[in-house]
Design an enzyme around this catalytic site. Structure first.
Site, PDB file in Angstrom:
ATOM      1  N   HIS A 173       0.816  -1.217   0.000  1.00  0.00           N
ATOM      2  CA  HIS A 173       0.000   0.000   0.000  1.00  0.00           C
ATOM      3  C   HIS A 173       0.856   1.276   0.000  1.00  0.00           C
ATOM      4  O   HIS A 173       1.929   1.326   0.611  1.00  0.00           O
ATOM      5  CB  HIS A 173      -0.924   0.017   1.228  1.00  0.00           C
ATOM      6  CG  HIS A 173      -0.171   0.100   2.520  1.00  0.00           C
ATOM      7  ND1 HIS A 173       0.186   1.290   3.094  1.00  0.00           N
ATOM      8  CD2 HIS A 173       0.336  -0.866   3.311  1.00  0.00           C
ATOM      9  CE1 HIS A 173       0.853   1.067   4.196  1.00  0.00           C
ATOM     10  NE2 HIS A 173       0.980  -0.242   4.353  1.00  0.00           N
ATOM     11  N   ASN A 174       0.380   2.259  -0.716  1.00  0.00           N
ATOM     12  CA  ASN A 174       0.975   3.602  -0.743  1.00  0.00           C
ATOM     13  C   ASN A 174       2.387   3.663  -1.320  1.00  0.00           C
ATOM     14  O   ASN A 174       3.068   4.688  -1.154  1.00  0.00           O
ATOM     15  CB  ASN A 174       0.965   4.241   0.653  1.00  0.00           C
ATOM     16  CG  ASN A 174      -0.446   4.395   1.189  1.00  0.00           C
ATOM     17  OD1 ASN A 174      -0.908   3.541   1.951  1.00  0.00           O
ATOM     18  ND2 ASN A 174      -1.145   5.413   0.779  1.00  0.00           N
TER      19      ASN A 174
END
Ligand SMILES: CC(C)(COP(=O)(O)OP(=O)(O)OC[C@H]1O[C@@H](n2cnc3c(N)ncnc32)[C@H](O)[C@@H]1OP(=O)(O)O)[C@@H](O)C(=O)NCCC(=O)NCCS
Length: 214
Positions: free
Chosen positions: A136-137
């Site tokens: 994620h991210n």
């Protein structure tokens, strides 16, 4: 020249090892390979997985269909993209997972088992190789590669043209600098600057890279 290109399919630029996985991935997507081109004259007239290798890359100038660069080396991949103004395909293997809201750039490929988690961003002409994880991210910039089974933990930035080697791990919140190489099996525990090669656990810089884009 256009007559010999299968209309509607994707042209593969480059006829080395990486291009074979590209061809396999295109077929797994139930799409067609339109033709293969390579600058090595020794390959012209030969076949790659049943597809004739038709000639030099510059013959593709003006080609209107989709294309993908099947070259693993980031510097070469960029030089081909800089030379040719084509409509680049984005290819996602059906046995991979990409969060549906994640933007994937043109010319980017996600191979079998690749995972791209929410709020990641993946640029143009990126390779998320077999079984690689982009958590994620993460931000994965243009021309970079996450090699087979490598893991980017959450919120990692991989700058332009960087290469994270097979099975390597980059811990969360870190940055791998532009055109840097992380060796196979390394564990990155600190930010890496641009233009270096780092290996080992924990990863240590062993050299500076000179023949790469600035
Ligand atoms: C890191 C790498 C790029 C180094 O290549 P290189 O610049 O040609 O460097 P060398 O092979 O000259 O090795 C330099 C030193 O690093 C060591 N080394 C190289 N790769 C290493 C690795 N992955 N882990 C630990 N040490 C490594 C070598 O043993 C050598 O050590 P020495 O100077 O004590 O003898 C390469 O070994 C590597 O790991 N490539 C990634 C392969 C990969 O992931 N392929 C996937 C393709 S899809």
């Amino acid at each position: 020249m256009e007559d010999s290109i299968n209309p509607g399919g994707i042209v593969v630029v480059g006829a080395g090892g990486h291009s074979r996985v590209i061809v396999s991935t295109i077929r797994a997507c139930r799409d067609k390979v339109a033709a293969v081109f390579d600058d090595d004259p020794r390959l012209w007239g030969k076949k790659l997985m049943g597809i004739p290798i038709q000639g030099p890359v510059d013959r593709l100038h003006g080609h209107a269909g989709r294309a993908i660069v099947g070259i693993g080396d980031a510097t070469l991949r960029k030089s081909v993209v800089d030379r040719l103004n084509l409509r680049w395909a984005t290819i996602i293997h059906p046995h991979s997972f990409v969060d549906p809201a994640v933007p994937l750039g043109e010319g980017t490929v996600i191979f079998a088992g690749g995972i791209v988690q929410p709020e990641a961003k993946v640029g143009n002409h990126v390779i998320v190789n077999t079984g690689a994880t982009v958590d994620h991210n993460c931000i994965v910039e243009d021309f970079s590669q996450i090699a087979p089974n490598a893991t980017l933990c959450g919120n990692v930035s991989v700058r332009q043209g960087a290469f994270v080697g097979a099975g390597a791990v980059v811990l969360e919140n870190l940055t791998v600098g532009a055109w840097s190489i992380v060796g196979a099996g390394a564990t990155v525990i600190r930010d890496l600057p641009p233009h270096v090669t780092a290996v080992g656990c924990p990863a240590q810089v062993i050299k500076t890279r000179t023949s790469v884009p600035s």
